[in-house]
Design a protein around this motif. Structure first.
Motif, short mmCIF file in Angstrom:
data_model
loop_
_atom_site.label_atom_id
_atom_site.label_comp_id
_atom_site.label_asym_id
_atom_site.label_seq_id
_atom_site.Cartn_x
_atom_site.Cartn_y
_atom_site.Cartn_z
N GLU A 124 0.78 -1.18 -0.03
CA GLU A 124 -0.09 -0.03 -0.14
C GLU A 124 0.83 1.33 0.05
O GLU A 124 0.26 2.38 -0.29
CB GLU A 124 -0.98 0.02 1.48
N GLU A 125 1.86 1.25 0.35
CA GLU A 125 2.81 2.44 0.62
C GLU A 125 4.05 2.56 -0.27
O GLU A 125 4.86 3.48 0.07
CB GLU A 125 3.46 2.44 2.16
N CYS A 126 4.26 1.71 -1.15
CA CYS A 126 5.46 1.86 -2.03
C CYS A 126 5.20 1.26 -3.25
O CYS A 126 4.34 0.56 -3.60
CB CYS A 126 6.87 1.05 -1.46
N GLY A 127 6.10 1.38 -4.34
CA GLY A 127 6.10 0.76 -5.98
C GLY A 127 5.05 1.46 -6.86
O GLY A 127 4.16 2.24 -6.30
N PRO A 128 5.33 1.15 -7.96
CA PRO A 128 4.40 1.92 -8.83
C PRO A 128 2.88 1.38 -8.91
O PRO A 128 2.16 1.85 -9.60
CB PRO A 128 4.92 1.58 -10.20
N PHE A 129 2.70 0.20 -8.09
CA PHE A 129 1.27 -0.30 -8.20
C PHE A 129 0.63 -0.15 -6.93
O PHE A 129 -0.19 -1.19 -6.39
CB PHE A 129 1.52 -1.84 -8.59
N ARG A 130 1.06 0.57 -6.05
CA ARG A 130 0.48 0.96 -4.75
C ARG A 130 -1.04 1.26 -4.82
O ARG A 130 -1.49 1.86 -5.70
CB ARG A 130 1.38 1.81 -3.90
N GLY A 131 -1.59 0.70 -4.03
CA GLY A 131 -3.30 0.92 -4.03
C GLY A 131 -4.01 0.10 -4.86
O GLY A 131 -5.22 0.31 -4.96
N LEU A 132 -3.53 -0.68 -5.75
CA LEU A 132 -4.25 -1.43 -6.67
C LEU A 132 -4.59 -2.83 -6.01
O LEU A 132 -3.66 -3.54 -5.25
CB LEU A 132 -3.37 -1.56 -8.07
N SER A 133 -5.37 -3.65 -6.45
CA SER A 133 -5.69 -5.12 -6.02
C SER A 133 -4.75 -5.89 -6.59
O SER A 133 -4.32 -7.02 -6.03
CB SER A 133 -7.26 -5.40 -6.35
N SER A 134 -4.16 -5.72 -7.79
CA SER A 134 -2.96 -6.46 -8.29
C SER A 134 -2.28 -5.64 -9.28
O SER A 134 -2.79 -4.70 -9.83
CB SER A 134 -3.62 -7.71 -8.95
N MET A 135 -0.92 -6.25 -9.59
CA MET A 135 -0.23 -5.31 -10.59
C MET A 135 -1.06 -5.35 -11.99
O MET A 135 -0.79 -4.37 -12.58
CB MET A 135 1.08 -6.17 -10.62
N TYR A 136 -1.65 -6.44 -12.22
CA TYR A 136 -2.31 -6.57 -13.66
C TYR A 136 -3.54 -5.57 -13.77
O TYR A 136 -4.01 -5.11 -14.86
CB TYR A 136 -2.81 -7.92 -13.86
N ALA A 137 -4.08 -5.24 -12.58
CA ALA A 137 -5.16 -4.32 -12.60
C ALA A 137 -4.81 -2.89 -13.14
O ALA A 137 -5.85 -2.23 -13.70
CB ALA A 137 -5.63 -3.80 -10.93
N ALA A 138 -3.53 -2.41 -13.13
CA ALA A 138 -3.16 -1.34 -13.91
C ALA A 138 -3.27 -1.48 -15.50
O ALA A 138 -3.72 -0.42 -15.94
CB ALA A 138 -1.53 -1.07 -13.73
N VAL A 139 -3.26 -2.60 -15.83
CA VAL A 139 -3.47 -2.92 -17.43
C VAL A 139 -5.21 -2.73 -17.78
O VAL A 139 -5.63 -2.26 -18.54
CB VAL A 139 -3.21 -4.34 -17.86
N SER A 140 -6.05 -3.32 -16.75
CA SER A 140 -7.36 -3.37 -16.81
C SER A 140 -8.03 -1.75 -16.89
O SER A 140 -8.76 -1.58 -17.51
CB SER A 140 -8.04 -4.15 -15.72
N GLU A 141 -7.50 -0.91 -15.88
CA GLU A 141 -7.74 0.27 -15.72
C GLU A 141 -7.51 1.04 -17.17
O GLU A 141 -8.11 1.99 -17.34
CB GLU A 141 -7.15 0.92 -14.36
N TRP A 142 -6.34 0.82 -17.47
CA TRP A 142 -6.06 1.56 -18.49
C TRP A 142 -6.76 1.29 -19.93
O TRP A 142 -7.02 2.17 -20.69
CB TRP A 142 -4.42 1.24 -19.13
N ILE A 143 -7.10 -0.10 -19.97
CA ILE A 143 -8.18 -0.56 -21.19
C ILE A 143 -9.45 0.19 -20.99
O ILE A 143 -10.21 0.64 -22.11
CB ILE A 143 -8.22 -2.12 -21.21
N GLN A 144 -9.86 0.38 -19.60
CA GLN A 144 -11.39 1.15 -19.47
C GLN A 144 -11.10 2.48 -19.92
O GLN A 144 -12.25 2.85 -20.42
CB GLN A 144 -11.78 0.90 -17.91
N ILE A 145 -10.04 3.10 -19.88
CA ILE A 145 -9.75 4.52 -20.11
C ILE A 145 -9.61 4.63 -21.51
O ILE A 145 -10.53 5.42 -22.21
CB ILE A 145 -8.46 5.18 -19.64
N LEU A 146 -9.16 3.45 -22.38
CA LEU A 146 -9.13 3.88 -23.81
C LEU A 146 -10.46 3.35 -24.56
O LEU A 146 -10.55 3.97 -25.44
CB LEU A 146 -8.25 2.75 -24.31
N GLU A 147 -11.56 2.63 -23.69
CA GLU A 147 -12.75 2.31 -24.44
C GLU A 147 -13.52 3.81 -24.74
O GLU A 147 -14.62 3.62 -25.47
CB GLU A 147 -13.18 1.75 -23.46
N SER A 148 -13.31 4.76 -23.93
CA SER A 148 -13.79 6.07 -24.23
C SER A 148 -13.23 6.76 -25.58
O SER A 148 -13.84 7.75 -26.05
CB SER A 148 -13.72 6.93 -23.07
#
Length: 608
Positions: free
Chosen positions: A529-553
């Motif tokens: 939760e307090e370090c790294g580029p993926f802090r606050g996410l449920s998993s590291m792969y969730a960063a890709v899923s969120e990016w895809i949701q942004i691209l859908e618009s």
């Protein structure tokens, strides 16, 4: 070649070369048994002759044509000069020739494999440094921790707040100019690591195919016949040292080939067969029992080590230096137990050195990969669930210490295993004689070190650079130790398939096991939760899923979304892809089988 040497006068030779096409002329000059200086002189005369003929046929060429021709010749000369200088910069080229001449292809295969891994880690370091580390420098905050020197061994303290570890990297989008281009560190981190492993997979696959094709599909190239004596001498060699080196190399190759041709098939009595089977069973039971005991010890030591660290001050260097106990014990096990495996191999008395080496390699791979498996379970199930503020950095520090201590023990192994063994064999116990280079043990040390590097890339992006330096030092330390302390193998034998076996062991179980570890880390584990580029996410792969949701618009990015949903996240696509790969592999195997049959028929015709 014979046609060219039929000419008596140099003018006729130049004229005949000038009448050829460009490719034919280049090949003809390359095949001439002359020095490089003489070949350049003949080439220049041919170019002048061609220029004269073109002027006679078409008159004076235009200024533009002359400029283009001059530029082409200049670029060609510059390329040849650059190629010669790069050839001279390959510092291990001469070393490999000397090792092959003195110790044969079995020992040479280890150094070729080590050089291949060194180049591999150079490529890994450049990718991670370019796409992950350099952007982080732009957003890095000053390091307020003091450097004491102990960090070089523990990997903790000052190094915690540097680009060496995952926890230091930001989760923000880096942008140095307002409203300018930005750099998403989350996507850069996961895509760089993902694409790197895809490239590694392809490199290993094509390397296995290349070595397999060279060493299994075309075995006649390694056969012993008159061509080995009559057609392999390089007439460009004029230096006396090079001539002697080439003679030694040829002599060793002929001995290896003759050893395979004159291989004896021993007949054992029923009692001897039963005794040999009993010895083999005892050796395997002992080796597997020791591997299980070693893994059990590593598991309980790792748990106690973590408890000791969590009870102490987490940023205290003294408590973190206590974490060196685990890598020291692991390296001791990985160094001492293979010597016992080598002794078991001598006890079993295999008929060929190849059988001894391959059995030793299998036992070592079981030991080392089992220990790595226990460590991965400890990292992903115990450390990841601990109360550490940044468990990814803690794993990265563990792997850093393992790599460093393994490197130190590798150097100590050359000293105690080869230097002291030579002293004992030449002064105290003369009947022992000089030691032989243990190929199986040394190769598995390299595979183990590379496995740790692959696992650590996600937690310590600069680890390939550290491993690259370690391999570079190991190459020359092993070379000096080999030349000064070891003797050539008593039983000379051909090892055409050895490099293929090394790459295969690196691919399976090493690389495939690492993919499993990285997959679990990226898809299933929750980041800190307090370090790294993926802090606050449920998993590291969730960063890709969120990016895809942004691209859908965005309408312009619909094709990326389509690829993600229909290819990357589709089980059907990977099933079809796997089926296609299996079909291609089957067809390739059938082609190889047909080529082998055709090769045997052609060999019989040549013999007749």
């Amino acid at each position: 070649f014979c046609f060219l040497h039929g000419f008596d006068a140099e003018g006729d030779l130049v004229g005949s070369l000038a009448s050829m096409s460009t490719n034919e002329r280049i090949k003809a000059i390359q095949k001439m048994p002359e020095t490089m200086g003489k070949k350049r002189e003949i080439r220049n005369k041919v170019l002048k002759e061609i220029t004269k003929k073109s002027r006679h046929r078409g008159g004076q060429p235009s200024c533009c044509t002359q400029c283009l021709q001059g530029a082409a010749v200049s670029f060609r000369r510059f390329g040849n000069t650059l190629s010669e200088h790069f050839h001279q910069l390959r510092i291990w080229h001469k070393t490999l020739k000397i090792i092959g001449a003195e110790f044969g292809t079995s020992v040479l295969s280890y150094f070729v494999f080590l050089k291949w891994l060194l180049n591999f880690n150079l490529f890994s370091f450049l990718i991670n440094f370019s796409f992950i580390t350099i952007p982080q420098f732009l957003a890095a905050e000053p390091n307020n921790l003091s450097f004491t020197g102990l960090e070089l061994f523990t990997g903790a303290g000052y190094f915690q707040q540097t680009v060496l570890y995952y926890g230091f990297y930001t989760n923000a989008t880096i942008s140095k100019v307002e409203n300018g281009p930005s750099y998403n560190m989350q996507l850069a981190y996961i895509f760089t690591v993902g694409i790197y492993f895809v490239i590694c997979f392809l490199i290993l696959l094509f390397s296995m195919a290349k070595f397999f094709s060279r060493n299994f599909v075309n075995p006649q190239t390694f056969s012993v016949n008159a061509s080995r004596l009559l057609c392999t001498w390089d007439f460009n060699i004029t230096n006396e040292k090079a001539v002697k080196l080439k003679q030694k190399n040829l002599h060793t190759q002929i001995k290896e080939g003759l050893t395979e041709v004159n291989k004896e098939v021993l007949d054992f009595s029923a009692m001897e067969i039963v005794l040999r089977i009993a010895i083999h069973l005892f050796a395997w039971a002992a080796s597997l029992g020791i591997a299980v005991a070693a893994c059990t010890g590593v598991y309980f030591l790792s748990i106690n080590n973590l408890e000791l660290f969590m009870k102490g001050h987490r940023n205290d260097l003294e408590s973190q230096s206590a974490m060196l106990v685990l890598p020291v014990v692991v390296s001791l096990l990985n160094t001492l137990i293979p010597f016992f495996f080598s002794w078991l191999g001598h006890l079993e008395r295999f008929q060929t050195p190849g059988q001894h080496i391959y059995v030793t390699i299998i036992r070592n791979i079981i030991l080392k990969m089992s220990i790595v498996g226990i460590l991965c379970y400890y990292w992903l199930n115990i450390v990841a669930a601990s109360e550490s503020q940044c468990w990814e950095t803690l794993v990265g520090q563990d792997i850093y210490r393992l790599v460093l201590v393994d490197f130190i023990f590798c150097l100590l192994g050359s000293f105690f295993g080869e230097f002291l063994r030579r002293i004992i064999g030449t002064t105290v116990w003369v009947s022992l004689g000089l030691p032989e280079f243990d190929i199986g043990r040394n190769v598995l040390d390299l595979i183990y070190a590379q496995t740790l590097t692959w696992i650590g890339i996600l937690f310590s992006p600069l680890l390939p650079g550290i491993q690259m330096i370690a391999f570079f030092i190991v190459f020359f330390v092993k070379k000096v130790s080999l030349m000064r302390n070891c003797q050539p193998p008593r039983k000379v034998w051909r090892t055409a398939q050895m490099m293929t076996s090394f790459i295969f062991l690196l691919f399976c179980p090493s690389f495939l096991g690492v993919l499993s570890v990285i997959g679990v880390t990226v898809w299933r584990l929750k980041p800190s939760e307090e370090c790294g580029p993926f802090r606050g996410l449920s998993s590291m792969y969730a960063a890709v899923s969120e990016w895809i949701q942004i691209l859908e618009s965005f309408t312009a990015s619909k094709w990326v979304v389509w690829i993600y949903h229909n290819l990357i996240s589709s089980e059907l696509f990977f099933f079809i892809l796997s089926t296609f790969v299996l079909i291609v592999t089957y067809i390739y195997c059938e082609i190889i089988r047909g080529r082998k049959t055709m090769t045997k028929l052609l060999q019989k015709q040549l013999n007749n």
